[in-house]
Scaffold this motif. Structure first.
Motif, PDB file in Angstrom:
ATOM      1  N   GLU A 249      -8.609  15.560   1.735  1.00 56.95           N
ATOM      2  CA  GLU A 249      -7.373  14.774   1.611  1.00 56.95           C
ATOM      3  C   GLU A 249      -7.640  13.306   1.913  1.00 56.95           C
ATOM      4  O   GLU A 249      -7.086  12.420   1.270  1.00 56.95           O
ATOM      5  N   HIS A 250      -8.489  13.053   2.893  1.00 61.03           N
ATOM      6  CA  HIS A 250      -8.867  11.671   3.195  1.00 61.03           C
ATOM      7  C   HIS A 250      -9.573  11.041   1.995  1.00 61.03           C
ATOM      8  O   HIS A 250      -9.332   9.891   1.667  1.00 61.03           O
ATOM      9  N   HIS A 251     -10.428  11.794   1.319  1.00 62.59           N
ATOM     10  CA  HIS A 251     -11.103  11.279   0.129  1.00 62.59           C
ATOM     11  C   HIS A 251     -10.100  11.012  -0.991  1.00 62.59           C
ATOM     12  O   HIS A 251     -10.242  10.045  -1.726  1.00 62.59           O
ATOM     13  N   ARG A 252      -9.104  11.875  -1.133  1.00 63.19           N
ATOM     14  CA  ARG A 252      -8.081  11.682  -2.173  1.00 63.19           C
ATOM     15  C   ARG A 252      -7.173  10.501  -1.861  1.00 63.19           C
ATOM     16  O   ARG A 252      -6.742   9.796  -2.766  1.00 63.19           O
ATOM     17  N   PHE A 253      -6.852  10.326  -0.579  1.00 65.16           N
ATOM     18  CA  PHE A 253      -5.939   9.266  -0.148  1.00 65.16           C
ATOM     19  C   PHE A 253      -6.575   8.496   1.006  1.00 65.16           C
ATOM     20  O   PHE A 253      -6.214   8.687   2.169  1.00 65.16           O
ATOM     21  N   PRO A 254      -7.540   7.599   0.706  1.00 67.86           N
ATOM     22  CA  PRO A 254      -8.308   6.936   1.765  1.00 67.86           C
ATOM     23  C   PRO A 254      -7.488   6.076   2.731  1.00 67.86           C
ATOM     24  O   PRO A 254      -7.903   5.854   3.854  1.00 67.86           O
ATOM     25  N   SER A 255      -6.321   5.636   2.305  1.00 64.11           N
ATOM     26  CA  SER A 255      -5.499   4.801   3.195  1.00 64.11           C
ATOM     27  C   SER A 255      -4.501   5.612   4.006  1.00 64.11           C
ATOM     28  O   SER A 255      -3.819   5.062   4.864  1.00 64.11           O
ATOM     29  N   ALA A 256      -4.398   6.911   3.731  1.00 62.61           N
ATOM     30  CA  ALA A 256      -3.471   7.754   4.492  1.00 62.61           C
ATOM     31  C   ALA A 256      -3.928   7.828   5.946  1.00 62.61           C
ATOM     32  O   ALA A 256      -5.119   7.762   6.242  1.00 62.61           O
ATOM     33  N   LEU A 257      -2.978   7.968   6.820  1.00 60.17           N
ATOM     34  CA  LEU A 257      -3.281   8.029   8.255  1.00 60.17           C
ATOM     35  C   LEU A 257      -3.595   9.480   8.646  1.00 60.17           C
ATOM     36  O   LEU A 257      -2.813  10.149   9.307  1.00 60.17           O
ATOM     37  N   ILE A 258      -4.764   9.950   8.220  1.00 58.77           N
ATOM     38  CA  ILE A 258      -5.195  11.326   8.493  1.00 58.77           C
ATOM     39  C   ILE A 258      -6.254  11.290   9.591  1.00 58.77           C
ATOM     40  O   ILE A 258      -7.259  10.610   9.470  1.00 58.77           O
TER      41      ILE A 258
ATOM     42  N   HIS B 104     -11.081   1.041   5.879  1.00 54.91           N
ATOM     43  CA  HIS B 104     -10.032   1.410   4.929  1.00 54.91           C
ATOM     44  C   HIS B 104      -8.803   0.514   4.957  1.00 54.91           C
ATOM     45  O   HIS B 104      -8.007   0.551   4.008  1.00 54.91           O
ATOM     46  N   HIS B 105      -8.629  -0.280   6.004  1.00 50.60           N
ATOM     47  CA  HIS B 105      -7.361  -1.007   6.141  1.00 50.60           C
ATOM     48  C   HIS B 105      -7.485  -2.516   6.349  1.00 50.60           C
ATOM     49  O   HIS B 105      -6.471  -3.209   6.302  1.00 50.60           O
ATOM     50  N   TRP B 106      -8.655  -3.017   6.624  1.00 50.98           N
ATOM     51  CA  TRP B 106      -8.801  -4.444   6.905  1.00 50.98           C
ATOM     52  C   TRP B 106      -9.535  -5.154   5.781  1.00 50.98           C
ATOM     53  O   TRP B 106     -10.368  -4.574   5.097  1.00 50.98           O
ATOM     54  N   HIS B 107      -9.247  -6.431   5.662  1.00 54.30           N
ATOM     55  CA  HIS B 107     -10.032  -7.290   4.778  1.00 54.30           C
ATOM     56  C   HIS B 107     -11.244  -7.755   5.586  1.00 54.30           C
ATOM     57  O   HIS B 107     -11.098  -8.313   6.667  1.00 54.30           O
TER      58      HIS B 107
END
Length: 180
Positions: free
Chosen positions: A78-87, A138-141
């Motif tokens: 699921e993390h691979h499918r939705f890399p920005s999800a908070l899993i 996954h979340h920062w520039h």
């Protein structure tokens, strides 16, 4: 059968990071002020050993547990499918595993509880570093060369049909085990 995917609310995701940050702080203060002074060097070396050991554990967990053992494999897919999800692995599970597989066995086989605390502190610091690095990937520039390199490396892990490149904070074990 549907397997539970531990997608966290933003509050629970942050609470997990805070839990480990506070645990590291409390263990550090505990060792700094309560541990016998004549053990300072040995305990410092155990903290360093725990921190360095984390890189190997990170690699092994990512390669063999997150890409091979249910339910962790499903969560990671699921993390691979939705890399920005908070899993994240639920805090109660990760903390319990750290206590059962790290702290308790070390406290049984070491000379004193200080050694178990020191090694656990090092591992926790490594885990926290991994958690923050993975979040940043996954979340920062990326502003730093190091983080840009981590993002590229981990991006390749996500993009490949057959995952490779299991190290998140380091490429070391991928080089050793030729999984780059």
């Amino acid at each position: 059968m549907k397997i539970y995917i531990p997608t966290n609310s933003k509050l629970m995701y942050i609470a997990d990071l805070l839990f480990y940050g506070i645990t590291i702080l409390v263990l550090s203060v505990f060792l700094l002020f309560a541990a016998p002074r004549n053990q300072a060097l040995g305990l410092s070396l155990l903290i360093l050993c725990g921190l360095l050991s984390w890189t190997g554990l990170e690699y092994l967990i990512h390669r063999f547990i997150l890409h091979g053992v249910l339910p962790f494999e499903r969560w990671h897919q699921e993390h691979h499918r939705f890399p920005s999800a908070l899993i994240r692995t639920p805090t109660i599970l990760s903390a319990s595993l750290i206590l059962l597989l790290v702290f308790f066995p070390i406290s049984l086989f070491s000379e004193n509880v200080w050694q178990a605390c020191a090694l656990t502190l090092g591992l926790l610091a490594g885990y926290f570093t991994y958690s923050m690095t993975h979040h940043a990937i996954h979340h920062w520039h990326a502003n730093s060369t190091w983080l840009k390199r981590r993002q590229e490396w981990h991006g390749l892990h996500h993009d490949l049909d057959e995952p490779r490149r299991y190290g998140v904070t380091s490429e070391f074990w991928d080089w050793i085990f030729r999984s780059r």
